[in-house]
Design a protein around this motif. Structure first.
Motif, short mmCIF file in Angstrom:
data_model
loop_
_atom_site.label_atom_id
_atom_site.label_comp_id
_atom_site.label_asym_id
_atom_site.label_seq_id
_atom_site.Cartn_x
_atom_site.Cartn_y
_atom_site.Cartn_z
N ARG A 84 0.49 -1.28 0.15
CA ARG A 84 -0.17 0.50 0.27
C ARG A 84 0.99 1.27 -0.27
NH1 ARG A 84 -3.39 -2.43 4.89
NH2 ARG A 84 -5.17 -3.72 3.48
N ALA A 85 2.18 1.12 1.09
CA ALA A 85 2.72 2.51 0.92
C ALA A 85 4.19 2.06 0.00
CB ALA A 85 3.24 2.37 2.04
N THR A 86 4.67 2.89 -0.81
CA THR A 86 6.06 2.68 -1.15
C THR A 86 7.20 2.83 -0.60
OG1 THR A 86 5.02 2.98 -3.31
CG2 THR A 86 7.58 3.13 -3.32
N ALA A 87 7.11 3.43 0.23
CA ALA A 87 7.89 3.67 1.31
C ALA A 87 7.62 3.80 2.48
CB ALA A 87 9.33 4.01 1.15
N ALA A 88 8.12 3.93 4.18
CA ALA A 88 7.88 4.08 5.28
C ALA A 88 9.34 4.37 6.14
CB ALA A 88 6.65 3.27 5.86
N ALA A 89 9.10 5.24 7.14
CA ALA A 89 10.52 5.49 7.76
C ALA A 89 10.13 6.10 8.92
CB ALA A 89 11.38 6.66 6.82
N VAL A 90 10.47 5.13 10.09
CA VAL A 90 10.78 6.27 11.34
C VAL A 90 11.86 7.08 11.62
CG1 VAL A 90 8.84 4.56 12.70
CG2 VAL A 90 11.32 3.77 11.77
N GLY A 91 12.37 7.87 12.52
CA GLY A 91 13.40 8.51 13.18
C GLY A 91 14.28 8.19 13.95
N GLU A 92 13.62 6.90 15.02
CA GLU A 92 14.07 6.26 16.27
C GLU A 92 12.81 5.16 15.96
OE1 GLU A 92 13.44 8.43 19.42
OE2 GLU A 92 14.70 10.23 19.10
N PHE A 93 14.10 4.21 15.50
CA PHE A 93 14.10 2.19 15.81
C PHE A 93 14.19 2.11 17.00
CE2 PHE A 93 15.23 -1.92 16.23
CZ PHE A 93 14.35 -2.29 15.08
N HIS A 94 12.76 1.50 17.27
CA HIS A 94 12.58 0.98 19.01
C HIS A 94 12.35 -0.34 18.66
CE1 HIS A 94 12.37 5.56 20.74
NE2 HIS A 94 13.56 4.60 20.99
N ALA A 95 13.06 -1.83 18.81
CA ALA A 95 12.45 -2.80 18.47
C ALA A 95 11.00 -2.93 19.44
CB ALA A 95 13.91 -3.82 19.69
N VAL A 96 10.42 -2.27 20.36
CA VAL A 96 9.51 -2.87 21.01
C VAL A 96 8.07 -2.98 19.32
CG1 VAL A 96 9.73 -2.62 23.50
CG2 VAL A 96 8.97 -0.82 22.27
N ASP A 97 8.53 -1.65 19.10
CA ASP A 97 7.15 -1.52 18.24
C ASP A 97 7.36 -1.23 16.88
OD1 ASP A 97 8.61 0.58 18.16
OD2 ASP A 97 7.31 2.47 18.63
N ALA A 98 8.47 -1.65 16.13
CA ALA A 98 8.94 -1.59 14.79
C ALA A 98 10.08 -2.53 14.42
CB ALA A 98 10.20 -0.60 14.73
N LEU A 99 10.15 -3.75 15.28
CA LEU A 99 10.62 -4.82 14.77
C LEU A 99 10.36 -5.94 14.30
CD1 LEU A 99 13.89 -6.00 15.10
CD2 LEU A 99 13.43 -6.63 17.21
N PRO A 100 8.87 -6.59 14.94
CA PRO A 100 8.18 -7.08 14.48
C PRO A 100 7.74 -6.22 13.31
CG PRO A 100 7.76 -7.28 16.20
CD PRO A 100 8.28 -5.65 16.21
#
Length: 274
Positions: free
Chosen positions: A213-229
């Motif tokens: 659906r999205a061609t790209a997505a980004a976060v400025g601060e990676f945290h495992a609890v909400d981004a690793l899965p």
């Protein structure tokens, strides 16, 4: 036996782990969708500041998930958004990462864009299992390392786009604030007629790349609890991660494979200008 059974020092049966993950996700989904009374709606507390809040629902879900994981995998560690880190019973124990309600601000204000996120990680930090459940659309994204990504049990893949133009980029602020480089990146994307959305749930935003659906997505601060899965789900769906291995508190972008060159140039320029 699964492909990753015994991966790098762990003997986890990933199929059995995924069954447990589905069970707790189903419970969490029902809990998030439950109507909230006036008293419960007022039970919102600040953590680090006014833009960093927690609700009783966050805490109830994480408590339930921790208990369920302890029963099913007593040797495993757990890292959670609300109750911190519990180490496993052995130095080489796998561990779970859980964000019981990713998008708490949306939830607390009655906006139906939040998620339940759960992942299993090998002792060396390699993600083995990822699950992100969207209670409001009845969607559950899952991935097992080396076995692809699925959406409600059906294989899902990153988009086959070859340009950012005319497509969608998702991002998340650092709570209430822009992160370094974001303004430069948004300006560059706008000049290419790429539309940006800031939806309010890191896990859901990243998994939209897995769904095509999205061609790209980004976060400025990676945290495992909400981004690793979500990172595992997106990369198993064919998305490319920049950098390939996320760094704690560092920026991360996930992008459809046909747009990597274009996105990498904008990304590096934006971060360099920040």
């Amino acid at each position: 036996m699964t492909e990753d059974h015994g991966h790098r020092g762990t003997d986890v049966d990933l199929d059995a782990a995924l069954e447990v993950a589905h069970d707790v996700a189903e419970w969490a989904t029902e809990r998030i969708r439950r109507p909230r009374g006036p008293d419960e709606a007022r039970e919102v507390r600040e953590k680090a500041g006014p833009a960093d809040i927690v609700t009783r629902t966050d805490e109830e879900i994480e408590s339930y998930v921790r208990e369920a994981l302890h029963r099913a995998f007593p040797a495993h560690g757990i890292q959670g958004e609300e109750y911190g880190t519990e180490r496993g019973t052995a130095p080489d124990a796998s561990y779970w990462v859980v964000d019981p309600l990713d998008g708490t601000t949306n939830y607390a204000h009655g906006i139906g864009w939040c998620s339940f996120s759960l992942g299993l990680v090998a002792p060396d930090g390699t993600p083995l299992l990822g699950l992100v459940a969207d209670p409001w659309r009845g969607e559950t994204f899952t991935a097992l390392r080396g076995r692809g990504a699925r959406l409600n049990g059906t294989p899902t893949h990153a988009a086959d786009h070859t340009t950012l133009t005319g497509h969608l980029f998702l991002t998340e602020w650092a709570a209430h604030a822009h992160w370094p480089g974001l303004d430069h990146l948004l300006a560059a994307l706008s000049s290419r007629h790429c539309t940006t959305r800031v939806m309010g749930s890191t896990a859901l935003s990243l998994t939209q790349v897995a769904a095509g659906r999205a061609t790209a997505a980004a976060v400025g601060e990676f945290h495992a609890v909400d981004a690793l899965p979500a990172y595992l789900i997106a990369t198993e769906a064919g998305a490319v991660a920049i950098p390939p291995t996320p760094v704690y508190d560092g920026p991360l972008v996930l992008v459809a494979p046909g747009v990597v060159g274009e996105m990498r140039g904008l990304w590096e320029a934006a971060l360099g200008d920040s």
